[in-house]
Every structure is written in C-alpha cells, then in structure tokens.
Design a protein around this motif. Sequence first.
Motif, PDB file in Angstrom:
ATOM      1  N   ILE A  64       0.837  -1.202   0.000  1.00 24.12           N
ATOM      2  CA  ILE A  64       0.000   0.000   0.000  1.00 24.12           C
ATOM      3  C   ILE A  64       0.874   1.255   0.000  1.00 24.12           C
ATOM      4  O   ILE A  64       1.763   1.393   0.840  1.00 24.12           O
ATOM      5  N   PRO A  65       0.624   2.194  -0.915  1.00 25.02           N
ATOM      6  CA  PRO A  65       1.485   3.375  -1.014  1.00 25.02           C
ATOM      7  C   PRO A  65       1.162   4.512  -0.030  1.00 25.02           C
ATOM      8  O   PRO A  65       2.031   5.327   0.241  1.00 25.02           O
ATOM      9  N   ASP A  66      -0.051   4.590   0.479  1.00 25.33           N
ATOM     10  CA  ASP A  66      -0.443   5.690   1.363  1.00 25.33           C
ATOM     11  C   ASP A  66       0.300   5.597   2.692  1.00 25.33           C
ATOM     12  O   ASP A  66       0.184   4.620   3.423  1.00 25.33           O
ATOM     13  N   ARG A  67       1.066   6.639   3.027  1.00 23.97           N
ATOM     14  CA  ARG A  67       1.918   6.595   4.210  1.00 23.97           C
ATOM     15  C   ARG A  67       1.129   6.571   5.519  1.00 23.97           C
ATOM     16  O   ARG A  67       1.559   5.956   6.494  1.00 23.97           O
ATOM     17  N   LYS A  68      -0.031   7.223   5.566  1.00 23.73           N
ATOM     18  CA  LYS A  68      -0.829   7.206   6.800  1.00 23.73           C
ATOM     19  C   LYS A  68      -1.450   5.823   7.032  1.00 23.73           C
ATOM     20  O   LYS A  68      -1.520   5.350   8.160  1.00 23.73           O
ATOM     21  N   LEU A  69      -1.881   5.195   5.967  1.00 27.08           N
ATOM     22  CA  LEU A  69      -2.413   3.842   6.073  1.00 27.08           C
ATOM     23  C   LEU A  69      -1.309   2.859   6.459  1.00 27.08           C
ATOM     24  O   LEU A  69      -1.523   1.956   7.274  1.00 27.08           O
ATOM     25  N   LYS A  70      -0.101   3.065   5.904  1.00 28.67           N
ATOM     26  CA  LYS A  70       1.053   2.254   6.290  1.00 28.67           C
ATOM     27  C   LYS A  70       1.327   2.387   7.784  1.00 28.67           C
ATOM     28  O   LYS A  70       1.598   1.403   8.464  1.00 28.67           O
ATOM     29  N   ALA A  71       1.277   3.614   8.281  1.00 29.99           N
ATOM     30  CA  ALA A  71       1.547   3.854   9.705  1.00 29.99           C
ATOM     31  C   ALA A  71       0.510   3.144  10.565  1.00 29.99           C
ATOM     32  O   ALA A  71       0.854   2.544  11.595  1.00 29.99           O
ATOM     33  N   GLY A  72      -0.742   3.185  10.153  1.00 27.99           N
ATOM     34  CA  GLY A  72      -1.784   2.482  10.910  1.00 27.99           C
ATOM     35  C   GLY A  72      -1.590   0.976  10.893  1.00 27.99           C
ATOM     36  O   GLY A  72      -1.758   0.302  11.916  1.00 27.99           O
ATOM     37  N   LEU A  73      -1.217   0.441   9.735  1.00 30.42           N
ATOM     38  CA  LEU A  73      -0.943  -0.988   9.644  1.00 30.42           C
ATOM     39  C   LEU A  73       0.246  -1.372  10.517  1.00 30.42           C
ATOM     40  O   LEU A  73       0.232  -2.410  11.195  1.00 30.42           O
ATOM     41  N   GLU A  74       1.265  -0.532  10.537  1.00 33.61           N
ATOM     42  CA  GLU A  74       2.440  -0.835  11.340  1.00 33.61           C
ATOM     43  C   GLU A  74       2.168  -0.710  12.833  1.00 33.61           C
ATOM     44  O   GLU A  74       2.747  -1.456  13.628  1.00 33.61           O
ATOM     45  N   LEU A  75       1.289   0.188  13.210  1.00 35.93           N
ATOM     46  CA  LEU A  75       0.911   0.253  14.625  1.00 35.93           C
ATOM     47  C   LEU A  75       0.141  -1.006  15.033  1.00 35.93           C
ATOM     48  O   LEU A  75       0.337  -1.544  16.128  1.00 35.93           O
ATOM     49  N   SER A  76      -0.728  -1.489  14.149  1.00 31.02           N
ATOM     50  CA  SER A  76      -1.429  -2.740  14.462  1.00 31.02           C
ATOM     51  C   SER A  76      -0.455  -3.917  14.453  1.00 31.02           C
ATOM     52  O   SER A  76      -0.586  -4.852  15.251  1.00 31.02           O
ATOM     53  N   ALA A  77       0.550  -3.884  13.598  1.00 31.38           N
ATOM     54  CA  ALA A  77       1.578  -4.927  13.591  1.00 31.38           C
ATOM     55  C   ALA A  77       2.401  -4.885  14.875  1.00 31.38           C
ATOM     56  O   ALA A  77       2.810  -5.934  15.381  1.00 31.38           O
ATOM     57  N   THR A  78       2.635  -3.704  15.410  1.00 33.05           N
ATOM     58  CA  THR A  78       3.360  -3.585  16.679  1.00 33.05           C
ATOM     59  C   THR A  78       2.605  -4.291  17.795  1.00 33.05           C
ATOM     60  O   THR A  78       3.180  -5.079  18.553  1.00 33.05           O
ATOM     61  N   LEU A  79       1.313  -4.029  17.886  1.00 29.61           N
ATOM     62  CA  LEU A  79       0.502  -4.675  18.927  1.00 29.61           C
ATOM     63  C   LEU A  79       0.405  -6.186  18.708  1.00 29.61           C
ATOM     64  O   LEU A  79       0.468  -6.962  19.672  1.00 29.61           O
ATOM     65  N   THR A  80       0.286  -6.612  17.465  1.00 36.17           N
ATOM     66  CA  THR A  80       0.229  -8.044  17.161  1.00 36.17           C
ATOM     67  C   THR A  80       1.545  -8.723  17.522  1.00 36.17           C
ATOM     68  O   THR A  80       1.555  -9.834  18.065  1.00 36.17           O
ATOM     69  N   ALA A  81       2.662  -8.074  17.244  1.00 38.67           N
ATOM     70  CA  ALA A  81       3.969  -8.646  17.572  1.00 38.67           C
ATOM     71  C   ALA A  81       4.164  -8.740  19.087  1.00 38.67           C
ATOM     72  O   ALA A  81       4.713  -9.724  19.591  1.00 38.67           O
ATOM     73  N   ILE A  82       3.705  -7.744  19.823  1.00 37.19           N
ATOM     74  CA  ILE A  82       3.798  -7.797  21.287  1.00 37.19           C
ATOM     75  C   ILE A  82       2.952  -8.944  21.815  1.00 37.19           C
ATOM     76  O   ILE A  82       3.379  -9.697  22.699  1.00 37.19           O
ATOM     77  N   LEU A  83       1.760  -9.111  21.277  1.00 39.13           N
ATOM     78  CA  LEU A  83       0.907 -10.226  21.682  1.00 39.13           C
ATOM     79  C   LEU A  83       1.569 -11.559  21.350  1.00 39.13           C
ATOM     80  O   LEU A  83       1.526 -12.497  22.154  1.00 39.13           O
ATOM     81  N   THR A  84       2.216 -11.636  20.202  1.00 41.62           N
ATOM     82  CA  THR A  84       2.912 -12.868  19.817  1.00 41.62           C
ATOM     83  C   THR A  84       4.039 -13.185  20.797  1.00 41.62           C
ATOM     84  O   THR A  84       4.251 -14.341  21.155  1.00 41.62           O
ATOM     85  N   ALA A  85       4.742 -12.168  21.243  1.00 43.33           N
ATOM     86  CA  ALA A  85       5.866 -12.380  22.164  1.00 43.33           C
ATOM     87  C   ALA A  85       5.415 -12.918  23.520  1.00 43.33           C
ATOM     88  O   ALA A  85       6.151 -13.663  24.161  1.00 43.33           O
ATOM     89  N   VAL A  86       4.216 -12.559  23.944  1.00 39.08           N
ATOM     90  CA  VAL A  86       3.769 -12.991  25.282  1.00 39.08           C
ATOM     91  C   VAL A  86       2.950 -14.271  25.261  1.00 39.08           C
ATOM     92  O   VAL A  86       2.571 -14.759  26.322  1.00 39.08           O
ATOM     93  N   VAL A  87       2.698 -14.837  24.078  1.00 43.80           N
ATOM     94  CA  VAL A  87       1.913 -16.081  24.030  1.00 43.80           C
ATOM     95  C   VAL A  87       2.602 -17.225  24.761  1.00 43.80           C
ATOM     96  O   VAL A  87       2.028 -17.810  25.671  1.00 43.80           O
ATOM     97  N   PRO A  88       3.862 -17.578  24.405  1.00 40.25           N
ATOM     98  CA  PRO A  88       4.463 -18.722  25.100  1.00 40.25           C
ATOM     99  C   PRO A  88       4.943 -18.344  26.501  1.00 40.25           C
ATOM    100  O   PRO A  88       5.852 -17.539  26.667  1.00 40.25           O
ATOM    101  N   GLY A  89       4.316 -18.888  27.475  1.00 44.01           N
ATOM    102  CA  GLY A  89       4.743 -18.669  28.852  1.00 44.01           C
ATOM    103  C   GLY A  89       3.842 -17.756  29.644  1.00 44.01           C
ATOM    104  O   GLY A  89       3.743 -17.896  30.855  1.00 44.01           O
ATOM    105  N   ILE A  90       3.169 -16.807  29.013  1.00 46.15           N
ATOM    106  CA  ILE A  90       2.285 -15.891  29.741  1.00 46.15           C
ATOM    107  C   ILE A  90       0.835 -16.180  29.389  1.00 46.15           C
ATOM    108  O   ILE A  90       0.019 -16.463  30.262  1.00 46.15           O
TER     109      ILE A  90
END
Length: 134
Positions: A64-90
């Motif tokens: 996707i070329p729109d930079r604001k949409l990219k930023a929103g997708l990356e913020l959701s990816a940040t939260l998804t990655a944090i959730l992924t990190a806490v799955v095993p063990g927590i």
Amino acid sequence: MKLKSLIPEIILLILSLLICIGSFTFFSACPVHGDTVMACHWAQNAVTALGALLSAISLAAVVIPDRKLKAGLELSATLTAILTAVVPGIVINVCMMNSMRCVSTFRPFTILFASLAAVAALFGAILNLKRKEK
C-alpha cells in the motif's frame, strides 16, 4: 515509491515470515506424542496463527502506497507482535522443565523475533508519520 523508504516494512515482513514458518519448523515446540498433547503445542499453534496475521499486515504495509495507512498498519503490527511475544509462557503456559524444547528453543526465539518485529513496525510507523507528503 523508493525501495529505500520500504526498508522497515521489508524487515517486518521477513521477521513475520520467520515467526510464521519457524514456529512449526526450525524453532517449533515439543512434538505431539501419541494421545498426549501438551499446552506448548497450543502455544505453537497460536504463534503460527499470529505470525500469519503479522505476515499479512506487513505484506499490506509493503504494497500500500499511502503513508498514513502504512503507519496504521504498522501500529497494528506492533501490537500483534507484542501479543505474539507474550503467548508462550504468559498467555499459554509451556513446560516447566528447562530441558524441554518449548522452553529452550521455542519461547526464546518467539520472544526474540516478535520483539524485533515490534521494534521494526514501530520504527516504520514513526517514519511514515514523520515523512512529508510529496
């Protein structure tokens, strides 16, 4: 769009694919033995599913070329990655013995790659929000 401006998104995509594919191949949890299915197997399945979601989000951020949409997708990816990190063990407990594969291999690699993905996604979001319109 220049390739140089896509570096954080490409790094995020590579890390996401490593989480998705690696969670059931080279850094998988304990194998299922007959009728015995341990909790770490379900943690592995959850990490694989979250890795697939993270891969889809990061692929969309690359395309996707729109930079604001990219930023929103990356913020959701940040939260998804944090959730992924806490799955095993927590979120889902893994084995308690340090010699088990889920404790010695699966959990550390999941935490490492998911943390790196969260940093890459947050960095990309900040860059896209600061980038000027052309």
